[in-house]
Design an enzyme around this catalytic site. Sequence first.
Site, PDB file in Angstrom:
ATOM      1  N   TYR A 285       0.841  -1.199   0.000  1.00 21.40           N
ATOM      2  CA  TYR A 285       0.000   0.000   0.000  1.00 21.40           C
ATOM      3  C   TYR A 285       0.874   1.246   0.000  1.00 21.40           C
ATOM      4  CZ  TYR A 285      -4.397   2.430   1.112  1.00 21.40           C
ATOM      5  OH  TYR A 285      -5.531   3.207   1.073  1.00 21.40           O
TER       6      TYR A 285
ATOM      7  N   TYR B 269      -5.302   4.675  -7.718  1.00 23.44           N
ATOM      8  CA  TYR B 269      -5.551   4.554  -6.281  1.00 23.44           C
ATOM      9  C   TYR B 269      -6.918   3.917  -6.054  1.00 23.44           C
ATOM     10  CZ  TYR B 269      -5.966   5.745  -1.342  1.00 23.44           C
ATOM     11  OH  TYR B 269      -6.110   5.678   0.014  1.00 23.44           O
TER      12      TYR B 269
END
Length: 402
Positions: free
Chosen positions: A310, A360
């Site tokens: 992430y 994203y």
Amino acid sequence: MIRKAAAIAGIGQTAYAKALPSAAWELAVEAVLAACADAGVDVADVDGMCRFTAPFETVSEAMLVRALGIRELSFFAQAPHGGEALGAVVAHAAAAVSAGLANVVVVYRALSQSRGGRFGRADRRDGADRAGGGAADSAADIVVPEQDNLSFAWPYGLMSPGQLFALWARRYATVHGLTDEDLTRTLGTIAITQRQYANSNPAAMMRDRKLDWETYQNARMISEPLRLFDLCLENDGACAFVVTSAERARALRDDPVYVLSATQTLSPYREPMGIYTGGEMLELFPAAAADRLFGQAGVSRKDIDVAELYDATSYMTLRSLESYGFAADGAGWRYVLDHGTGPDSPLPVNTHGGHLSEAYLHGMNGILEAVRQLRGTACNQVAGAEVALVGAPAGSATILAR
């Protein structure tokens, strides 16, 4: 234990772009249909769904049940904290299948930020992209952080993830004795490497945008020490994947991807993006949770062939290498400079370009990339990849294997 009891049989995604004409629910429909087609299952047979809670995910299960003609959901679950619950939605889906609560579970994430507010902005509004689409109705819809401790930070200017992680990055440099040049070279290496991955990925938003050192260093400072290219993209798009039993997945396709483990954790003062953490302001993934992740999977760090970490900011990639145990505490920056995270490194990281250069999607696109890597169909394929880690902060992660 869910080790190899469930598998990902199908993946699907939409295009990723700064702005797409479709509302979030339309994007979700497109991604779910693509995932079901990839798995070879009739969407009407979907009987389970997992997603993030609002305001992160605005598309409800009811919307998709109606839109897709699903007969009935016998299981549905939501997980809070957005991307920090990435492992949770995987765990929920795998557990539901393992327990016989559902046979075909779809996990999805849909974003239409162009229609009502961007994540990471202090003025982002809730309610954007409701069933009818469009922006929030009034100032009363402005999001209030669900983490109580974060609300104390807002009056002091820490109003977005970029500002918070800039503080963490500066603290990291101070504690571990990095010069400004050390930190810049480390974060820049991560950002440029991920852009290079994206340049070979037709689905990446930055596929046609090269990034060199001069451009990186001359980019405007967003929140010192984080520059423009140290922060994730803003985009619309959706992705989904189908989880079913290992036995059924093998019947559906020759290359199912098995769930070895999935973790989540929450302890006092460890709220996602919290400022008032215990000890140093550095820990993204508690060591005990990392040990549990690998222990339940039955693999070691050395068994991981590729990692999709992430990366709302480049600093998170750096610190994750340490938090998951791929580098010693405080030595991740040296690891990046000495070994890198590219295709020839000991551990290729964010091979799709990550949040910095692909899109994203709160970590969901990292799961899709891990599946492609384990199937052997990725654009930046890691030779012989058999085990992949998909990681998020706050103790949320999953390990997958072919």
